[in-house]
Design a protein around this motif. Structure first.
Motif, PDB file in Angstrom:
ATOM      1  N   UNK A 101       1.028  -1.140   0.265  1.00 11.50           N
ATOM      2  CA  UNK A 101       0.081   0.166  -0.462  1.00 11.50           C
ATOM      3  C   UNK A 101       0.867   1.485   0.179  1.00 11.50           C
ATOM      4  N   UNK A 102       1.852   1.071   0.603  1.00  7.78           N
ATOM      5  CA  UNK A 102       2.689   2.672   1.067  1.00  7.78           C
ATOM      6  C   UNK A 102       3.327   2.531  -0.611  1.00  7.78           C
ATOM      7  N   UNK A 103       4.014   1.145  -0.792  1.00 12.88           N
ATOM      8  CA  UNK A 103       4.761   1.798  -2.063  1.00 12.88           C
ATOM      9  C   UNK A 103       3.361   2.233  -3.193  1.00 12.88           C
ATOM     10  N   UNK A 104       2.469   1.811  -3.634  1.00 10.34           N
ATOM     11  CA  UNK A 104       1.392   2.490  -4.803  1.00 10.34           C
ATOM     12  C   UNK A 104       1.536   3.444  -4.387  1.00 10.34           C
ATOM     13  N   UNK A 105       1.176   4.233  -3.259  1.00 13.88           N
ATOM     14  CA  UNK A 105       1.021   5.650  -3.401  1.00 13.88           C
ATOM     15  C   UNK A 105       2.255   6.573  -2.797  1.00 13.88           C
ATOM     16  N   UNK A 106       3.544   5.809  -2.754  1.00 15.89           N
ATOM     17  CA  UNK A 106       4.893   6.683  -3.098  1.00 15.89           C
ATOM     18  C   UNK A 106       5.111   6.360  -1.622  1.00 15.89           C
ATOM     19  N   UNK A 107       5.148   5.953  -0.832  1.00 16.73           N
ATOM     20  CA  UNK A 107       5.106   7.160   0.961  1.00 16.73           C
ATOM     21  C   UNK A 107       5.789   5.726   1.525  1.00 16.73           C
ATOM     22  N   UNK A 108       5.653   6.516   3.134  1.00 24.84           N
ATOM     23  CA  UNK A 108       6.236   5.527   3.791  1.00 24.84           C
ATOM     24  C   UNK A 108       4.612   4.909   4.424  1.00 24.84           C
ATOM     25  N   UNK A 109       5.086   3.270   5.141  1.00 25.01           N
ATOM     26  CA  UNK A 109       3.769   3.172   6.177  1.00 25.01           C
ATOM     27  C   UNK A 109       3.774   4.280   7.042  1.00 25.01           C
ATOM     28  N   UNK A 110       4.532   4.635   7.833  1.00 27.18           N
ATOM     29  CA  UNK A 110       4.822   5.679   8.727  1.00 27.18           C
ATOM     30  C   UNK A 110       4.217   6.898   8.498  1.00 27.18           C
ATOM     31  N   UNK A 111       4.681   7.425   7.306  1.00 28.08           N
ATOM     32  CA  UNK A 111       3.993   8.844   6.709  1.00 28.08           C
ATOM     33  C   UNK A 111       2.180   8.715   6.469  1.00 28.08           C
ATOM     34  N   UNK A 112       1.550   7.824   6.522  1.00 31.07           N
ATOM     35  CA  UNK A 112       0.900   6.881   5.945  1.00 31.07           C
ATOM     36  C   UNK A 112      -0.882   6.759   7.118  1.00 31.07           C
TER      37      UNK A 112
ATOM     38  N   UNK B 243      -5.865  12.556   1.620  1.00 33.08           N
ATOM     39  CA  UNK B 243      -4.989  13.208   0.773  1.00 33.08           C
ATOM     40  C   UNK B 243      -4.658  11.999  -0.730  1.00 33.08           C
ATOM     41  N   UNK B 244      -5.101  10.627  -0.539  1.00 30.03           N
ATOM     42  CA  UNK B 244      -4.816  10.173  -1.739  1.00 30.03           C
ATOM     43  C   UNK B 244      -6.300  10.139  -2.815  1.00 30.03           C
ATOM     44  N   UNK B 245      -6.877  11.297  -2.524  1.00 30.42           N
ATOM     45  CA  UNK B 245      -8.384  11.579  -3.691  1.00 30.42           C
ATOM     46  C   UNK B 245      -6.897  12.817  -4.673  1.00 30.42           C
ATOM     47  N   UNK B 246      -8.276  12.400  -5.563  1.00 29.93           N
ATOM     48  CA  UNK B 246      -7.306  14.103  -6.500  1.00 29.93           C
ATOM     49  C   UNK B 246      -8.153  15.603  -6.085  1.00 29.93           C
ATOM     50  N   UNK B 247      -8.441  15.299  -5.665  1.00 23.66           N
ATOM     51  CA  UNK B 247      -9.504  16.249  -4.577  1.00 23.66           C
ATOM     52  C   UNK B 247     -10.581  15.760  -3.914  1.00 23.66           C
TER      53      UNK B 247
ATOM     54  N   UNK C 233       2.748  12.087  -4.156  1.00 25.92           N
ATOM     55  CA  UNK C 233       4.026  13.186  -4.915  1.00 25.92           C
ATOM     56  C   UNK C 233       2.974  13.866  -5.615  1.00 25.92           C
ATOM     57  N   UNK C 234       1.695  13.741  -6.463  1.00 26.32           N
ATOM     58  CA  UNK C 234       0.987  14.412  -6.684  1.00 26.32           C
ATOM     59  C   UNK C 234       0.490  14.090  -7.965  1.00 26.32           C
ATOM     60  N   UNK C 235       0.944  12.208  -8.436  1.00 27.01           N
ATOM     61  CA  UNK C 235       0.719  12.159  -9.539  1.00 27.01           C
ATOM     62  C   UNK C 235      -0.481  10.955  -9.130  1.00 27.01           C
ATOM     63  N   UNK C 236      -1.548  11.767 -10.622  1.00 28.21           N
ATOM     64  CA  UNK C 236      -2.462  10.395 -10.107  1.00 28.21           C
ATOM     65  C   UNK C 236      -2.632   9.133 -11.557  1.00 28.21           C
ATOM     66  N   UNK C 237      -3.450   8.335 -10.555  1.00 25.78           N
ATOM     67  CA  UNK C 237      -3.271   6.961 -11.351  1.00 25.78           C
ATOM     68  C   UNK C 237      -3.930   5.788 -10.564  1.00 25.78           C
TER      69      UNK C 237
END
Length: 184
Positions: free
Chosen positions: A31-42, A49-53, A84-88
């Protein structure tokens, strides 16, 4: 032999998150890798913060909450935002342990819809790789020329893909298409 469920959760090949009232209380490495983050940051953060708007976060919460209350589970394909702001595109499946208060205690599974992934049955997953690329850039607010430049294709080719998307979603214009992509 005893199964180590915590280790199985942490190292699952699909992204998993446990939430309480739409706040992430646990997630795994995938999950953390998909969102380009760390577990601690999520952990401790809302899914917002994981939605476009914010509007997409709110409307999705209402729609999904109603479904979870009625059926206890939910699944769809949607556009989400990496840290990082990228949509996917991602396939999301969820389950509530508390149908009377749908978001109180949930388990979510996230699978990135990779360019080489298997196609599902939903309209979103029936998009071609290029349609998905064009749709993602349109959601980001890019013009046809900007989409063309980002993808290394001609503006005319972008127009062709946009027209295909408009037809698939039965949308009258790009603004309506974007709304449908984010909320359908």
């Amino acid at each position: 032999m005893e199964v180590d469920y915590k280790r199985a959760f942490e190292n699952s090949p699909v992204g998993q998150a446990i939430a309480r009232n739409r706040v992430i209380v646990a997630c795994n490495h995938t999950f953390a890798a998909i969102f380009r983050s760390s577990i601690a940051d999520l952990v401790g953060q809302t899914f917002e913060r994981l939605y476009p708007t914010q509007a997409d976060y709110e409307s999705t919460g209402r729609r999904v909450g109603a479904r979870l209350s009625a059926e206890r589970s939910y699944s769809d394909d949607r556009v989400m935002r990496r840290i990082n702001g990228d949509l996917f595109w991602v396939r999301v499946s969820g389950f509530t342990y508390t149908p009377r208060n749908a978001h109180a205690h949930t388990l979510w599974v996230f699978t990135e819809l990779a360019k080489t992934g298997a196609e599902g049955q939903s309209l979103r997953s029936s998009l071609t790789d290029r349609e998905r690329d064009v749709a993602t850039l349109l959601i980001e607010g890019k013009t046809g020329k900007e989409v063309a430049k980002a993808l290394g294709i001609s503006p005319r080719t972008v127009d062709i893909y946009r027209t295909r998307l408009l037809r698939k979603y039965n949308a009258a214009n790009t603004a309506e298409l974007i709304t449908l992509l984010l909320t359908a």
